[in-house]
Design an enzyme around this catalytic site. Structure first.
Site, PDB file in Angstrom:
ATOM      1  N   THR A   1       0.813  -1.112  -0.124  1.00 29.81           N
ATOM      2  CA  THR A   1      -0.078   0.107   0.060  1.00 29.81           C
ATOM      3  C   THR A   1       0.922   1.162  -0.030  1.00 29.81           C
ATOM      4  OG1 THR A   1      -1.821  -0.901   0.962  1.00 29.81           O
ATOM      5  CG2 THR A   1      -1.631   1.311   1.300  1.00 29.81           C
TER       6      THR A   1
ATOM      7  N   CYS B   1      -8.778  -6.516   1.836  1.00 31.01           N
ATOM      8  CA  CYS B   1      -8.919  -4.851   2.268  1.00 31.01           C
ATOM      9  C   CYS B   1     -10.149  -4.493   2.409  1.00 31.01           C
ATOM     10  CB  CYS B   1      -7.970  -4.244   1.611  1.00 31.01           C
ATOM     11  SG  CYS B   1      -6.120  -5.065   1.417  1.00 31.01           S
TER      12      CYS B   1
END
Length: 392
Positions: free
Chosen positions: A73, A326
């Site tokens: 990320t 996620c």
């Protein structure tokens, strides 16, 4: 405790014992800060340098092009945001796809609020980006193309070599999110004309909280995290030496076993797909049947609510998911499944199973047997399914 069959390796993987062993000394014995001058601590600089070389070798890159981060990320955020800042004077147009990980999509949304324009390319029913559409989307003010190497939900492998060639021909930077693909399939940054590549340790039996961003020499992007002069003044913060040591070991192991592992996982994957398609009616394989990660299985089942299916699988000791970890907890259907054309009601009934090195044929047989029972049970309580059957 009942046996756990873990089929969610796209969410995270078990840290390999060899990786843990490689990390432990840097918690308890060689714990010095690599930025310190004295030998006890500065020796850890050599450890970091060795891991950089290990990773670079797998990509066909140079060691000084590897920058350690906290994971995929951060790497995605850094690649997009820093490129936008560094090349904003040239243009403010970015190209990506509708099925990217939210680390890319949400960063694009952030940049749009700051005056950048993003073209979101459609994909076909198998989740493939058409390189011709990429080229058609390029404008004089395009500064970056970001297309993932392989999709985290449906496993489709993108034509990144062709896309990279197009980007290179037009003088546009090319970033790929390779979090699911790195060390799972071969990737060479020169052959694919990749300028930036993101990866994460915990997807390949390494530790969580560590990843890297490959930045080709000559790409002039700035720091994303500001502070000290670590990572050649491009990524501030005391280096995560245990994590870096673990990541390097995980990459070493994954690269050494990649071909054999891929062959085994592909065989099990195709066996599972065949059984499900033959034995469970009204299902749909999501993602490309051939251009697919070796370990990825993704199905949608009509007249099924995905969360119920996952809970019942959990009762059987089977760990799977309905999409990206996620986005777990979200009531919205997968943006990836919607992008490939599935209606909401079918997208809601999706199941992703991702195999690992330890997955066996017995695990697959048990899982498919349980899945057949669960699907039949859930459908037996569905008035929509009952009406559908009556009309057949």
């Amino acid at each position: 405790m009942k046996k756990i069959i873990y089929l969610d390796n796209a969410a995270t993987t078990r840290t390999a014992p060899e990786v843990v062993d490689a990390m432990l000394p840097y918690f308890t014995e060689n714990y010095g800060n690599p930025s310190s001058i004295y030998g006890f601590a500065s020796a850890n600089k050599e450890v970091i340098a060795r891991q950089r070389e290990t990773i670079a070798d797998v990509l066909g890159a140079k060691a000084n092009e590897i920058y350690f981060t906290a994971g995929g990320t951060e790497s995605d955020n850094w690649a997009l945001t820093a490129t936008a800042e560094a090349y904003g004077a040239k243009g403010k147009h970015i190209i990506t796809s509708r099925i990217e990980h939210h680390a890319v999509l949400h960063t694009c949304a952030y940049l749009e609020k700051r005056g950048y324009e993003v073209t979101y390319l459609d994909v076909d029913e198998n989740g493939l980006v058409d390189p011709r559409k990429v080229e058609e989307a390029i404008r004089p003010d395009t500064i970056l193309i970001s297309i993932m190497a392989a999709n985290n939900e449906i496993g489709t492998i993108q034509p990144i070599r062709e896309i990279g060639e197009i980007a290179h021909t037009h003088g546009v930077l090319f970033h790929t999110d390779a979090v699911q693909a790195f060390a799972q399939i071969p990737i060479n940054v020169d052959e694919c004309h990749i300028d930036m590549l993101s990866a994460s340790g915990h997807k390949l039996n390494g530790p969580k909280g560590i990843g890297f961003l490959y930045i080709r020499k000559g790409v002039k992007i700035r720091s994303f995290i500001h502070g000290g002069a670590q990572e050649r003044k491009r990524r501030a913060g005391t280096e995560n030496v245990p994590g870096i040591a673990g990541l390097g070991k995980a990459v070493e192991l994954a690269a050494a076993t990649m071909e054999e592992r891929a062959a085994k996982e592909t065989e099990l994957r195709d066996y599972a797909i065949s059984r499900i398609e033959k034995e469970i009616p009204y299902c749909r394989l999501n993602g490309d049947r051939v251009k697919r990660l070796p370990n990825n299985i993704n199905f949608s089942f009509r007249f099924i609510e995905g969360e119920s299916m996952l809970i019942k699988l959990d009762f059987k000791g089977i760990c799977a998911s309905s999409g990206s970890a996620c986005t777990s907890g979200s009531l919205d259907p997968s943006h990836v499944l919607l992008a490939i054309g599935l209606p909401h009601e079918i997208a809601h009934g999706s199941l992703r199973m991702t195999l690992g090195a330890d997955t066996t044929k017995e695990d697959i047989d048990y899982t498919v047997d349980c899945l057949k029972e669960i699907v039949e049970e859930i459908r037996s309580m569905s008035p929509l399914y009952e009406d559908f059957i009556k009309k057949q």
